[in-house]
Design a protein around this motif. Structure first.
Motif, short mmCIF file in Angstrom:
data_model
loop_
_atom_site.label_atom_id
_atom_site.label_comp_id
_atom_site.label_asym_id
_atom_site.label_seq_id
_atom_site.Cartn_x
_atom_site.Cartn_y
_atom_site.Cartn_z
N LEU A 63 0.85 -1.18 0.00
CA LEU A 63 0.00 0.00 0.00
C LEU A 63 0.88 1.24 0.00
O LEU A 63 1.82 1.36 0.80
N VAL A 64 0.61 2.15 -0.93
CA VAL A 64 1.35 3.41 -0.99
C VAL A 64 0.35 4.57 -0.97
O VAL A 64 -0.82 4.40 -1.30
N THR A 65 0.81 5.72 -0.61
CA THR A 65 -0.06 6.90 -0.51
C THR A 65 -0.15 7.60 -1.85
O THR A 65 0.86 7.87 -2.50
N ALA A 66 -1.38 7.89 -2.27
CA ALA A 66 -1.60 8.63 -3.51
C ALA A 66 -0.96 10.01 -3.41
O ALA A 66 -0.93 10.63 -2.34
N LYS A 67 -0.45 10.51 -4.54
CA LYS A 67 0.21 11.81 -4.56
C LYS A 67 -0.76 12.88 -5.08
O LYS A 67 -0.45 13.64 -6.00
N ASN A 68 -1.96 12.89 -4.48
CA ASN A 68 -2.95 13.91 -4.78
C ASN A 68 -3.47 14.47 -3.47
O ASN A 68 -2.97 14.15 -2.40
N ASP A 118 -5.25 9.21 -0.04
CA ASP A 118 -5.74 7.84 0.07
C ASP A 118 -4.63 6.83 -0.23
O ASP A 118 -3.62 7.16 -0.88
N LEU A 119 -4.85 5.61 0.21
CA LEU A 119 -3.90 4.54 -0.07
C LEU A 119 -4.25 3.84 -1.38
O LEU A 119 -5.42 3.60 -1.69
N VAL A 120 -3.23 3.49 -2.14
CA VAL A 120 -3.38 2.76 -3.40
C VAL A 120 -2.62 1.46 -3.28
O VAL A 120 -1.45 1.44 -2.85
#
Length: 330
Positions: A74-79, A83-85
């Motif tokens: 799980l990584v963090t969205a860069k917006n 949210d987690l992606v």
């Protein structure tokens, strides 16, 4: 719309830095993706190691030539959402070509229950609002393509797009926008370059044909989607950046006909074989015409070696005799 589960599917092979740019663009989407599925066709350039050092993977799982490797993180969205992606890495044990890669990715995404899959190669890069714009048109079609523009000159198209009224082809972004209806071009697409396909469509037409290996699998999938009656459109406000198409075109001496020919036996074999298969399945009346173009081009030049390759490839495509491309690999 936001309740839909959407996963991107990116197929990669030995283009780790372009892949990284592609993934960064996906994490910046204003409409956050639920997952990004990376299908690695047994890259030998350190793709897994770079993804690990860049924070996309926690570990490197080399499967050798035995079985595929599936890793998740799980990584963090860069917006602005934060949210987690979910990043899902599928490392294939052998290079199965673009066709095999998209087969694996679409199959995985479908079986995982995603509503829409967003298909692309590793050398493309989506504009930050591309997914958001595509999802606005899900009531219009089940196969929605972004407008694919030249990454070096975004006012030009990376690939030509047919005019739906049969009057030539579009080459400029402005032409496409001016000829669109309510922001879409109906019935036309540049498949597997920012292509959003629905679960409903996959249920009806199945997965990409992995046996095609490279060249033409995306065209076959587009024709199958078209024949499904579930709709194909290109959304002009959804932009996908991609290097300009570099296919070498050889013109015939009359009629405006041409052939695509790279001079690399492996690629040309796949191209001719897959073209023959596509014509057999979708345009059977033009099979002879297709082969005749190669005959007309190579016979006057005395290039019977290339002609023999074309004949063999054509027969293999018509007979669906797959797996022979390995004989032409160096």
């Amino acid at each position: 719309m936001n309740k839909l589960k959407v996963a991107a599917v990116v197929v990669t092979y030995n283009r780790k830095y372009q892949l990284l740019s592609c993934l960064e663009a996906l994490l910046k989407q204003e409409r956050t993706l639920d997952a990004i599925v990376v299908v690695d066709n047994c890259s030998t350039d350190g793709t897994q190691t770079l993804l690990q050092s860049s924070g996309f993977l926690d570990e490197v799982g080399y499967g050798g030539n035995v079985e595929k490797v599936v890793l998740e993180k799980l990584v963090t969205a860069k917006n602005s959402s934060g949210d987690l992606v979910k990043i899902i890495f599928i490392g294939l044990p052998v290079n199965s070509g673009g066709a095999g890669g998209f087969y694996e990715g679409v199959k995985f995404g479908y079986e995982a229950g995603y509503d829409w899959l967003w298909l692309m190669d590793d050398d493309g890069m989506a504009d930050t609002i591309a997914l958001q714009e595509l999802l606005l048109y899900t009531s219009k079609a089940n196969f929605l393509n972004a407008l694919v523009v030249d990454i070096e000159n975004p006012e030009k198209l990376s690939f030509e797009l047919k005019n739906p009224n049969g009057q030539g082809e579009f080459r400029d972004r402005k032409e496409v926008v001016e000829n669109s209806e309510d922001g879409i071009i109906i019935g036309q697409a540049n498949p597997f370059n920012g292509t959003l396909v629905s679960r409903v469509l996959i249920e009806k037409i199945g997965y990409p044909k992995k046996e095609m290996f490279i060249w033409g699998d995306e065209v076959d999938y587009q024709f199958r989607a078209s024949n499904s009656g579930l709709g194909i459109v290109t959304v002009t406000s959804a932009i996908h950046y991609h290097p300009k198409a570099a296919t070498k075109i050889l013109n015939l001496p009359f009629g405006g006909y041409f052939i695509a020919w790279s001079g690399i036996p492996f690629k040309d074999y796949c191209n001719v074989r897959n073209t023959a298969y596509i014509h057999k399945m979708h345009f059977p009346k033009s099979i002879l015409t297709t082969f005749m173009k190669y005959l007309i081009y190579f016979v006057p030049k005395g290039d019977f070696s290339s002609l023999r390759l074309c004949f063999k490839a054509t027969m293999d495509g018509l007979k669906e005799h797959w797996g022979q491309e390995k004989k032409y690999m160096k």
